[in-house]
Structures are given as structure tokens and as C-alpha cells.
Design a protein around this motif. Structure first.
Motif, mmCIF file in Angstrom:
data_model
loop_
_atom_site.group_PDB
_atom_site.id
_atom_site.type_symbol
_atom_site.label_atom_id
_atom_site.label_comp_id
_atom_site.label_asym_id
_atom_site.label_seq_id
_atom_site.Cartn_x
_atom_site.Cartn_y
_atom_site.Cartn_z
ATOM 1 N N LEU A 79 -4.577 -8.841 -2.211
ATOM 2 C CA LEU A 79 -3.976 -7.521 -2.302
ATOM 3 C C LEU A 79 -2.490 -7.686 -2.587
ATOM 4 N N ALA A 80 -1.957 -6.797 -3.419
ATOM 5 C CA ALA A 80 -0.529 -6.833 -3.733
ATOM 6 C C ALA A 80 -0.078 -5.437 -4.137
ATOM 7 N N SER A 81 1.224 -5.238 -4.128
ATOM 8 C CA SER A 81 1.784 -3.959 -4.591
ATOM 9 C C SER A 81 1.834 -3.936 -6.103
ATOM 10 N N GLY A 82 1.970 -2.722 -6.670
ATOM 11 C CA GLY A 82 2.083 -2.583 -8.110
ATOM 12 C C GLY A 82 3.397 -3.120 -8.629
ATOM 13 N N ASP A 83 3.552 -3.073 -9.969
ATOM 14 C CA ASP A 83 4.752 -3.630 -10.592
ATOM 15 C C ASP A 83 6.025 -2.940 -10.119
ATOM 16 N N ASP A 84 5.971 -1.636 -9.871
ATOM 17 C CA ASP A 84 7.150 -0.897 -9.441
ATOM 18 C C ASP A 84 7.225 -0.765 -7.920
ATOM 19 N N GLY A 85 6.430 -1.558 -7.212
ATOM 20 C CA GLY A 85 6.436 -1.497 -5.756
ATOM 21 C C GLY A 85 5.561 -0.417 -5.192
ATOM 22 N N ARG A 86 4.944 0.392 -6.049
ATOM 23 C CA ARG A 86 4.070 1.469 -5.605
ATOM 24 C C ARG A 86 2.615 1.098 -5.892
ATOM 25 N N GLY A 87 1.749 1.767 -5.143
ATOM 26 C CA GLY A 87 0.327 1.580 -5.388
ATOM 27 C C GLY A 87 -0.196 0.259 -4.857
ATOM 28 N N LEU A 88 -1.400 -0.085 -5.294
ATOM 29 C CA LEU A 88 -2.089 -1.278 -4.810
ATOM 30 C C LEU A 88 -2.809 -1.955 -5.964
ATOM 31 N N VAL A 89 -2.737 -3.262 -5.986
ATOM 32 C CA VAL A 89 -3.464 -4.063 -6.972
ATOM 33 C C VAL A 89 -4.392 -5.005 -6.207
ATOM 34 N N VAL A 90 -5.693 -4.797 -6.360
ATOM 35 C CA VAL A 90 -6.691 -5.681 -5.758
ATOM 36 C C VAL A 90 -7.175 -6.635 -6.851
#
Length: 464
Positions: free
Chosen positions: A438-449
Motif C-alpha cells: 500500500l502507498a499514497s498517490g503521486d500527489d500524496g492523496r488517495g491510495l495505490v494498492v
């Protein structure tokens, strides 16, 4: 099926029997040659003694057979001896005329031969002495033959004791091997008794301290199997405990709603209670399905579970088709990004479908209306990679490890869910020998699984 003792004994006795057979044959040949040499020497000595008695008397040859020439053959075997003295022109000087074979006149050495008289074998020698009469050479053949009784007795005395010793040695070796195998296999018998006497729940490793080095790999393999069984039993106990705990609350709620509905006379209030019961029933069904799916995911890494080549792109496309209506109701932009027509992985298609379904469903449910959810698939670095990207609130860094725990929920109060979605994803990915992060999106928002899985073998992909 022959026992291990018998099989090992057979492997020992086979080369030992071959050795005894070869050794016995060589001993027999040596004894036969020795007996033949002794008999031939006696025959030659007798012939030489008789030949030494040849004399000229008044111009004629005379032959006498001294008793010492025949005493050489005296033995308990009572062999019969034949002799004959014949001149080169056929004149019989001594002996019976019916000698077992015609006279021989070898030029250099005595001639030995084997003959048969009335079915009885004999050994014969022909020795030639040259007599001179007024300077004229005159050849005389002295022939002596003997039956083979003494020869055969000597052969038996020379050969049979050696054969008997070797057979006794082989029998002793077999006995010692059986005793040794019984002693050395006793630890294995104890191991068998220890395993057979265990209770079904006694999944404790076996101690290998009393076993030989060759048997320890067997214990190591058994201990590895016990370890796997213990882990599986613990997993099953945890699953049963979790299922009982999670099912108890909705079942109790449903029972309470049923009791309350039975006491109502107002149809409007009854309708509200029935609607609440339907919601509880759906939640209970969803929880049951998730529990069953979790159980399948836990068993997916066993040989009994079916595995095949699965196209991850096709799986993701099918999931998005199923969830497009839910996304449209919440005005969510749902899309699929991939530059490859197929990304093949090895595993179970139904579980991969459930994995993608849980990830995309979570993203749609937990982001705001009008948000964006994207499924990106590729195969960089010879690994299949699936990413589910959303622009929702995301998950705090300190909670990203806990969200994979069973029944842990990182959602606002009142948000429906079972807390099993990411736990199921983790089990499916682990069973497929992959990773999930799990990580944050490129702009620090959202979620990337991000799910990373091994690609299917190149030969399998070409075959498709």
C-alpha cells in the motif's frame, strides 16, 4: 512385498554367492589339476621303471615288469592298472594284448591320454625308450593306464573342504547380517511405534537424537510434515474461532429482530423491521461468503488446489464490467489501463477474480462521489503488476499493516463491510507467491494498492 531385512540380505547374498561360485570353480580346477599331476607323475614313473628293465638277450629284446612299478598305484581306492610293452614293429614284449588303446610313439615327450573301457574312464601314458643293437636304434613303447578312483578321491579331498568353508562363511555372514539389521533397525521400529502411538492432536516434532545419520532425513521430512499439519490445524482453529465470533453478532441481531417482529401488530412497523431483517440477512450472507472465500484463499497454496494459466487483463476487465453499475451510481470514473493485450500468471482464476473484485470494490466504496478509480496492469521486470489507484482519503501509514489483519476495519462508523477484503487479498497473493503493498498517490492523496505476481512460464504462454 518382501521385508527390508530380506531385501538387504538378498543384495548381500547375491555378490557373495557369485564370489563363492567363482572361487569354488577356481578351487575345483586347481584341485583337478593337482590330482591329475599326481596321477600323471605316478603313471610316468611306472612307465620309466618298466622301460629301465628292457634288455637285449641273445639279440632279442626282453622286458620284465618289476613289482615296484605297480606298487606305485597302491591305494585304498583299489584302482585297476593296465600296462603293455610294444616294439616299433608291433611285437608285444609284456602285458596283455587287449590294452585299452593302440601304442603311441611320441618323439619328444611322454604322451598322456584319457580312454574309456567298458564305460569306466582311465588315464594312460605312453613312454618311448630307444634301444640300440649293434648301433641300430630300436624304439620300444611302454604304456601304463590306471582307473580314476584314487584321482577322484584326491580331487574331493582337495576341493570339498574349501567349498564347505566358504558355504559356512556365507551362512555365518547371512546370520550376522540378520542380527545386525535387527539391531540397527530397532531405532526405526521405535520411531514407528512413537508415531503410531501419538494422539491426533499431538503435533510435536520427533526427536532424531537416537537415530543413525542415514535415517535422520526421514525424521526431518516427518517433522516438516508435522509442522505443516500444525500450521494448518492452527489456521483452521483460528478460522473457526473467528467465524464463530463474527457470526454470533449478526445471528443474535437477526434473532432479536425476529422476536420483535413476532410481537408487532402494526403493519408499517412490521415492514420496517422486515427491511432491517433483510439488511441483516444480506450482511450475514456477505460475511459468510467472505469467510468461505478466505478459507479457499488459505488452501490455495496446497497441491490439491487447482491451478492454471490466468490472464490478469481479462480478469480485471470482467471485474470492471460487474462493478460499472455501482461506480455509475456514485458518479465514479472507473477505468482500465494496460499496454499489453495479455498478462499471464499462474494460479486460480476464481481467486484472482475475487482479489481484483475486493480491491476495486473497496476503492469504489471508500472514496467520495465523483472520484476516480483506475486499474493499471503491466509486466515490468518480468513480473506481473496490478495497481488499483484511487483519489480517496487513503490509509494512514501507521494503519497500512493492520488493514491486512482479519476483521480490522479502517472505515468511518456506519460504513458497511466485514473487514475481510484485504485479508482475503493478502492470502490469495501469498498463495500465488506474490506481494501486495500500500502507498499514497503521486500527489500524496488517495491510495495505490500494488500486487506483484510471478509471470507464467514462457513455454506455457507460448502454448496459449
Amino acid at each position: 512385498m518382501l521385508s527390508l531385512r530380506v531385501r538387504l540380505l538378498m543384495w548381500l547374498m547375491l555378490p557373495l554367492s557369485l564370489y563363492i561360485g567363482a572361487s569354488g570353480w577356481l578351487a575345483y580346477r586347481s584341485a583337478r589339476d593337482t590330482a591329475a599331476l599326481v596321477q600323471d607323475r605316478a603313471l610316468l614313473t611306472s612307465a620309466q621303471v618298466i622301460a629301465g628293465e628292457l634288455t637285449w638277450v641273445d639279440g632279442a629284446l626282453r622286458a620284465s615288469v618289476p613289482p615296484s612299478a605297480l606298487e606305485l598305484f597302491a591305494s585304498p581306492a583299489r584302482d585297476r592298472v593296465f600296462y603293455q610293452v610294444v616294439t616299433q614293429d608291433g611285437q608285444l614284449l609284456a602285458g596283455p594284448p587287449d590294452f585299452p588303446r593302440p601304442p603311441l610313439f611320441p618323439t619328444t615327450a611322454p604322451a598322456y591320454s584319457s580312454v574309456t573301457v567298458n564305460g569306466e574312464p582311465l588315464r594312460a601314458v605312453s613312454y618311448v625308450r630307444t634301444m640300440y643293437n649293434a648301433g641300430t636304434p630300436y624304439r620300444v613303447a611302454v604304456m601304463v593306464a590306471e582307473t580314476m578312483h584314487a584321482h577322484d578321491e584326491m580331487l574331493a579331498k582337495l576341493w570339498e573342504p574349501s567349498l564347505h568353508r566358504q558355504i559356512a562363511m556365507a551362512a555365518l555372514a547371512a546370520l550376522l547380517v540378520l542380527i545386525g539389521l535387527t539391531v540397527e533397525l530397532h531405532p526405526l521400529i521405535r520411531l514407528k511405534d512413537e508415531v503410531a502411538g501419538r494422539a491426533p492432536q499431538e503435533l510435536v516434532p520427533i526427536r532424531a537424537g537416537h537415530l543413525q545419520t542415514e535415517l535422520r532425513p526421514i525424521v526431518d521430512a516427518i517433522n516438516l510434515c508435522i509442522q505443516r499439519l500444525s500450521a494448518q490445524a492452527q489456521q483452521q482453529r483460528r478460522f473457526v474461532a473467528d467465524a464463530a465470533h463474527q457470526l454470533r453478532t449478526p445471528l443474535t441481531l437477526l434473532d432479536t429482530q425476529l422476536q420483535f417482529a413476532a410481537q408487532l401488530d402494526d403493519r408499517a412497523a412490521l415492514a420496517d423491521v422486515l427491511a432491517a431483517m433483510q439488511t441483516s440477512s444480506r450482511g450475514l450472507a456477505d460475511l459468510t461468503n467472505k469467510l468461505l472465500l478466505l478459507s479457499q484463499a488459505e488452501a490455495a497454496d496446497t497441491p490439491a488446489f487447482s491451478r492454471s494459466r490466468v490472464d490478469l487483463v481479462a480478469v480485471a476487465a470482467g471485474v470492471l464490467e460487474e462493478l460499472v453499475a455501482l461506480a455509475q451510481r456514485r458518479h465514479i470514473d472507473l477505468g482500465l489501463e494496460t499496454v499489453e493485450a495479455h498478462v499471464w500468471v499462474e494460479g486460480n482464476g476464481e481467486l484472482f477474480h475475487a482479489m481484483v473484485m475486493n480491491l476495486v470494490d473497496n476503492a469504489i466504496r471508500y472514496i467520495h462521489e465523483g472520484g476516480r478509480v483506475t486499474v493499471a496492469i503491466g509486466s515490468p521486470d518480468n513480473m506481473a503488476r496490478l495497481r488499483v489507484i484511487d483519489d480517496g482519503p487513503g490509509i494512514q501509514a501507521e494503519a497500512r499493516q493492520r488493514v491486512f489483519e482479519r476483521f480490522y476495519r479502517n472505515a468511518p462508523p456506519g460504513q458497511p463491510g466485514t473487514g475481510l477484503g484485504l485479508a482475503i487479498v493478502k492470502e490469495i497473493v501469498a498463495a500465488s507467491h506474490g506481494t501486495v503493498t500500500l502507498a499514497s498517490g503521486d500527489d500524496g492523496r488517495g491510495l495505490v494498492v500494488t500486487v506483484t505476481l510471478p509471470l507464467a512460464l514462457e513455454t506455457e504462454r507460448n502454448a496459449s
